[in-house]
Write a protein that holds these residues in place. Structure first.
Motif, PDB file in Angstrom:
ATOM      1  N   LEU A 149      -8.340   0.246  -2.673  1.00 33.67           N
ATOM      2  CA  LEU A 149      -8.095  -1.019  -1.999  1.00 33.67           C
ATOM      3  C   LEU A 149      -9.309  -1.906  -2.249  1.00 33.67           C
ATOM      4  N   HIS A 169      -5.230   2.213   5.685  1.00 37.33           N
ATOM      5  CA  HIS A 169      -5.386   2.414   4.234  1.00 37.33           C
ATOM      6  C   HIS A 169      -5.634   3.891   3.918  1.00 37.33           C
ATOM      7  N   THR A 191      -6.942  -2.682   8.592  1.00 31.37           N
ATOM      8  CA  THR A 191      -5.772  -2.400   7.755  1.00 31.37           C
ATOM      9  C   THR A 191      -5.620  -0.909   7.526  1.00 31.37           C
ATOM     10  N   LEU A 233       0.833  -1.204   0.000  1.00 34.00           N
ATOM     11  CA  LEU A 233       0.000   0.000   0.000  1.00 34.00           C
ATOM     12  C   LEU A 233       0.872   1.261   0.000  1.00 34.00           C
ATOM     13  N   VAL A 288     -11.953   2.361  -0.525  1.00 34.50           N
ATOM     14  CA  VAL A 288     -12.152   0.932  -0.303  1.00 34.50           C
ATOM     15  C   VAL A 288     -13.369   0.442  -1.085  1.00 34.50           C
ATOM     16  N   PHE A 340      -6.731   5.664   0.435  1.00 39.38           N
ATOM     17  CA  PHE A 340      -7.320   4.680  -0.462  1.00 39.38           C
ATOM     18  C   PHE A 340      -8.834   4.661  -0.342  1.00 39.38           C
TER      19      PHE A 340
END
Length: 208
Positions: A54, A65, A63, A41, A70, A68
């Motif tokens: 993601l 992230h 996680t 990532l 999702v 990102f």
């Protein structure tokens, strides 16, 4: 617009990196997988793109992230899930997995003079797939997780009359030997630390 997609799943013991056992316990394998995902990532985050996505199976709150978007993975086999994200995204798309933490930003790019970029994996699969005009139909039906998956995917692209540029070949982390080899290549990474801490020579909790 362009999109970088990382496909991954929640790093739950017994559900990820099961082939790292018995060299590593399920808990150690999950920590190694989480470190691999975190490094991947970070690399993807450093690639200039309009969208960082993601594509996740599980609870994404487990996680980190940041940066990102999702998108939950659809149900079905891997080829069906890959096909779904390639149907969903309209702009040039580059998808990578979570099993090559050694990948560098310079190794990631979208198709320019070709229709497709293809990152072959040393085990016969592929670690990256990018399309200038994403099409899920050329992925669905390809048998995944086999020694000839890469060849089968390339054959499907050829049947669709799509031009392909090959990226560098990388080693997927599937077995314990793969983990040690990749860790040696990126010694300062989260992945290498996780492998070292889980190694029999460096048991978890050791200060040596």
């Amino acid at each position: 617009m362009t999109a970088v997609v990382v496909i991954a799943k929640e790093c739950v013991p017994g559900r990820v990196k099961t082939r790292l056992s018995p060299s590593f316990t399920p808990e150690q394998a999950a920590k190694i997988a989480a470190a691999s995902l975190a490094d991947t990532l970070e690399t993807a985050r450093g690639v200039a793109a309009d969208r960082h996505i993601l594509y996740f199976d599980g609870d994404a709150t487990t996680t980190p992230h940041e940066g990102f978007e999702v998108i939950a993975q659809t149900r079905g086999t891997l080829d069906e899930r890959l096909g779904a994200i390639f149907d969903l995204i309209d702009e040039p798309l580059l998808l990578i997995g979570m099993d090559t933490p050694q990948v560098k930003p310079a190794q990631l790019r979208w198709p320019d003079r070709t229709d497709v970029v293809f990152g072959p994996a040393a085990d016969g699969g592929f670690w990256a797939l990018g399309m200038r005009e994403p099409r899920g139909d050329v992925i669905r039906g390809v048998a995944m997780s086999q020694s000839d998956t890469g060849a089968l995917q390339l054959a499907a692209l050829e049947r669709a009359a799509l031009s392909v540029e090959h990226l560098v070949t990388l080693l997927d982390v599937d077995l314990a030997a793969d983990a040690h080899s990749v860790a040696a290549d990126i010694p300062a990474s989260r992945f290498a630390r996780a492998v070292s801490e889980a190694s029999p020579l460096h048991p978890v909790g050791s200060r040596s």
